[in-house]
Design an enzyme around this catalytic site. Structure first.
Site, PDB file in Angstrom:
ATOM      1  N   GLU A 138       0.812  -1.653  -0.366  1.00 52.03           N
ATOM      2  CA  GLU A 138      -0.160   0.237   0.184  1.00 52.03           C
ATOM      3  C   GLU A 138       0.965   1.442  -0.253  1.00 52.03           C
ATOM      4  O   GLU A 138       0.140   2.047  -0.335  1.00 52.03           O
ATOM      5  CB  GLU A 138      -0.409  -0.209   0.954  1.00 52.03           C
ATOM      6  CG  GLU A 138      -1.465  -1.068   0.740  1.00 52.03           C
ATOM      7  CD  GLU A 138      -2.783  -1.774   2.223  1.00 52.03           C
ATOM      8  OE1 GLU A 138      -2.614  -1.434   3.696  1.00 52.03           O
ATOM      9  OE2 GLU A 138      -3.877  -1.271   2.028  1.00 52.03           O
ATOM     10  N   GLU A 198      -3.840  -9.330   4.105  1.00 45.76           N
ATOM     11  CA  GLU A 198      -4.328  -8.890   5.257  1.00 45.76           C
ATOM     12  C   GLU A 198      -5.768 -10.530   5.210  1.00 45.76           C
ATOM     13  O   GLU A 198      -5.845 -10.485   6.327  1.00 45.76           O
ATOM     14  CB  GLU A 198      -5.185  -7.296   4.574  1.00 45.76           C
ATOM     15  CG  GLU A 198      -4.370  -6.391   5.396  1.00 45.76           C
ATOM     16  CD  GLU A 198      -3.313  -6.421   3.864  1.00 45.76           C
ATOM     17  OE1 GLU A 198      -3.646  -6.985   2.925  1.00 45.76           O
ATOM     18  OE2 GLU A 198      -2.626  -5.428   3.779  1.00 45.76           O
TER      19      GLU A 198
END
Ligand code: NAD
Length: 699
Positions: free
Chosen positions: A105, A125
């Site tokens: 990210e 995640e």
């Protein structure tokens, strides 16, 4: 310093440096924000390169911060990424080796990305019951394309950088470096090339579209929903990626954030995060420091080529460690080898193992009938009959032949490892290595620490377990160690439930609905009901006051030992594992119930599950209090990896924490009132009672 700052010509290089994987914990984020500000303020700097030290770009967020205020403390990952986007000088991410989660990210917030070949890129995640919460679900579809991005986000699996660079139309990587070694130099050169290019490109400004739009997301939901079963996160990933295609960027980001926070509070995510930490914590032993010297294990000997010996040997062969297997007779060796070959050949047939690998593995195996051939092995594992006399004879021989410093391990399930250790003159070298059947498949290994077991023996075996891909948990010496000692109580409850009015199928169904891979009766049929029978016979002598249902004994008296005899609590068709309810078994249970004068009652699924699961919890509390297990999370790991406890419930003690220990104790007190149950057992273990009183949890 967790982020290094260096200037090379007109380029500032910011290097994340937080071993082992440059996790983005608070201190690292702070240092990174400072370094970024410094580069922006330095007039001689025209462009910025961001990279990671050592063997990672960044492994992502620091999982220990999850759910704690630290994760949100400024600069949090979101604001760091916004700061990167707002930078007035071009920022180039130089990605290598491992780029995961928050690391990915962060890179997506940079203006440009250059990747080294062989870099593993992921947004994992979902494996923790979450979704990427710092823009990953909004930026990756824009940079890579909706479909490949959704695949990555929903699976959480890493994808190789070269493959990603081949995705048509991708804007994830502006350039591939020719090698990991030249990545930094190439990134600096690239940064200089683009130093004056304006406007600065931002992923957020790219479109996110799928040519099939709604239809595609409908397909995705059908697929993902079917596979996700008890986990809410995967479908939420689909929602978030769809939001990327339908909402304005900042709205999508808010949607992602809200969803992330909601998922963070789900019991499923809590369980997965608990297990992530728990699994890594098993090797932490309070009085055995991480730097304890280890013995070198280059070769292994296995005594006994039966059910366990063969499977145990395969683990080492698979890891490239030579094994010598000893038996009393040649035909036993031949049978053992034939079974190992059959197992390997099944893998080859399924395409899971290449023929040449299979042959390489078998070439590492030698067999013998003579103890003298074992003398040079660094580790010997005994897997002979479960009989103390036989164990004694074997350990006396091992003591005679094995070289000094060799580790002598027993795979015993029930016998006293301290006693076994004292069959030798070197009890410090003796340890239990309790594998689970099938030993080549099951992940769990209980490492049984005897009173005399040396610390370096323990450290060596724990490290070796990792090499053979096992999850090892240390147990002290007691009957059944951690796992089987708990399962005995669970089995007793299952028996009482039959006496009170249940059928085996009803109990199994309730427990399987709760999420267990298998209910207690199907499990008994798989493991062999005769094993429990033998244990009970011993108990009747050792602990005559202990209460048992007699139904399992009646079943065994009919020779219904389970799958191996084609009949147990259920019937089985040869070659199949489907459990077919048997009316005669139900009649046998009813007749026994009648003989006891019990009027059957309808037992709810909730009661079934509570009695079975809380029996595990209460016994585990005793185990913790006695120091047999080092920590509550170790017990959870044992049950997840060895006993099919539902992963999304995080193990029996995590589940008890979720229910609330006060509630658990209340339920136990209710069960203690049941005259057909065992009131003594349901006295909450002192540790449990204390924690419940103080409003605490096992954590
Ligand atoms: P098994 O009967 O399948 O195999 C035992 C083997 O040991 C036989 O091949 C036998 O010939 C050999 N053997 C017996 N005495 C010997 C001796 N003196 N020297 C050399 N070889 C000898 O038994 P198993 O199921 O493989 O169990 C072995 C051990 O593993 C036991 O201690 C058992 O409690 C333990 N264990 C079994 C399981 C399981 O599910 N089967 C699980 C965990 C641990």
């Amino acid at each position: 310093m967790t982020t290094e700052y260096a200037v090379s010509g007109a380029v500032a290089v910011l290097t994340l440096n937080n071993p082992p994987v440059n996790g983005l914990g608070l201190a690292t984020r702070q240092a990174f924000a400072d370094a970024l500000a410094r580069a922006l303020a330095d007039a001689s700097v025209k462009a910025i390169v961001v990279t990671g030290a050592g063997n990672a770009f960044s492994g992502g967020a620091d999982i220990k911060e999850f759910g704690s205020p630290k994760a949100l403390q400024e600069p949090n990952l979101l604001s760091l990424i916004l700061a990167l986007e707002a930078a007035t000088k071009p920022v180039v991410a130089a990605i290598h080796t491992v780029c995961m989660g928050g690391g990915t990210e962060l890179a997506l917030g940079c203006h440009y990305r250059i990747a080294a070949p062989g870099c593993k890129v992921a947004l994992p995640e979902v494996k923790l019951g979450l979704l990427p919460g710092a823009g990953g679900t909004q930026r990756l579809p824009r940079a890579l394309g909706v479909e490949p991005a959704l695949n990555m986000i929903v699976s959480g699996e890493p994808v190789n950088s070269e493959l990603l660079a081949q995705v048509p139309g991708q804007k994830l990587f502006h350039k591939m470096a020719s090698s990991a070694q030249t990545l930094l130099a190439e990134a600096v050169a690239f940064a200089l090339e683009v130093a004056d290019v304006r406007p600065l490109p931002l992923v957020r400004n790219l479109p996110a579209r799928h040519p099939m739009g709604d239809a595609y997301f409908q397909f995705a939901r059908n697929m993902v929903g079917g596979m996700a079963k008890n986990y809410p996160a995967p479908l939420k990933c689909v929602d978030a990626v769809e939001a990327a295609t339908k909402r304005k960027f900042d709205d999508g980001l808010r949607f992602e954030r809200d969803t992330f926070i909601n998922l963070m509070w789900t019991p499923e995510s809590r369980a997965l995060r608990h297990l992530f930490v728990a699994e890594r914590a098993t090797s932490k032993i309070p009085d055995v420091p991480a730097d304890t010297a280890q013995r070198v294990i280059k070769s292994v000997a296995v005594i006994g080529a039966g059910t366990m010996g063969g499977g145990i040997s395969m683990n080492f062969l698979n890891a490239g460690i030579p094994v010598t297997m000893l038996e009393m007779k040649q035909d036993a060796l031949d049978r053992g080898i034939a079974t190992m070959r059959k197992n390997y050949e099944a893998q080859v047939k399924k395409g899971k193992l290449k023929q040449d690998k299979y042959e390489q593995r078998m070439a590492l195996l030698t067999t013998t009938l003579s103890y003298d051939d074992l003398k040079d092995a660094d580790l010997v594992i005994e897997a002979v009959f479960e009989d103390i006399g036989v164990k004694q004879a074997v350990f006396k021989e091992l003591d005679r032949v094995m070289k000094p410093g060799a580790i002598l391990a027993s795979n015993t399930s029930t016998l006293d490892v301290n006693k076994i250790a004292h069959f030798t003159q070197r009890p410090q070298d003796v340890v239990g290595m309790h594998f689970f059947s099938p030993a080549n498949v099951m992940k769990l290994l209980e490492v049984v620490r005897g009173a005399a077991t040396a610390k370096d023996v323990l450290a060596t075996v724990m490290a070796l377990a990792k090499k053979i891909k096992k999850t090892a948990v240390v147990s002290g010496v007691c009957d059944g160690f951690i796992g089987n000692r708990m399962i005995e109580q669970y089995g007793r409850q299952a028996g009482f439930l039959l006496d009170e009015g249940c059928t085996p199928a009803q109990v199994d169904k309730a427990v399987e609905k709760f999420g267990f891979a298998m209910g207690p009766f199907r499990m008994g049929d798989l493991a062999g009901n005769d094993i429990g029978w033998a244990i009970r016979k011993r108990r009747y002598v050792e602990k005559p006051h202990m209460k048992y249902s007699k139904t399992a004994d009646l079943l065994c008296e009919q020779g219904r030992f389970g799958q191996k005899t084609g009949a147990g609590w259920y019937d089985y068709v040869a070659g199949k594992r489907d459990a077919i309810p048997n009316a005669d078994v139900v009649k046998m249970i009813e007749a026994h119930r009648q003989s006891l004068g019990i009027t059957p009652r309808k037992v709810s699924d909730e009661e079934i599950v509570q009695r079975l699961v809380f029996s595990l919890v209460n016994e585990a509390a005793h185990i913790l209090e006695e120091g047999i297990a080092n920590k509550a999370s170790d017990v959870d790991v044992v049950y997840i990896f060895g006993y099919g406890f539902p992963v999304y419930r995080g193990g029996p003690l995590n589940y008890a924490n979720e229910v609330g220990l006060f509630n658990v104790v209340q339920a136990m007190q209710r069960f203690a009132q049941n005259p057909l149950d065992d009131a003594t057992f349901w006295q909450p273990a002192p540790l449990l009672a204390r924690l419940a009183d103080e409003g605490k949890t096992f954590a």
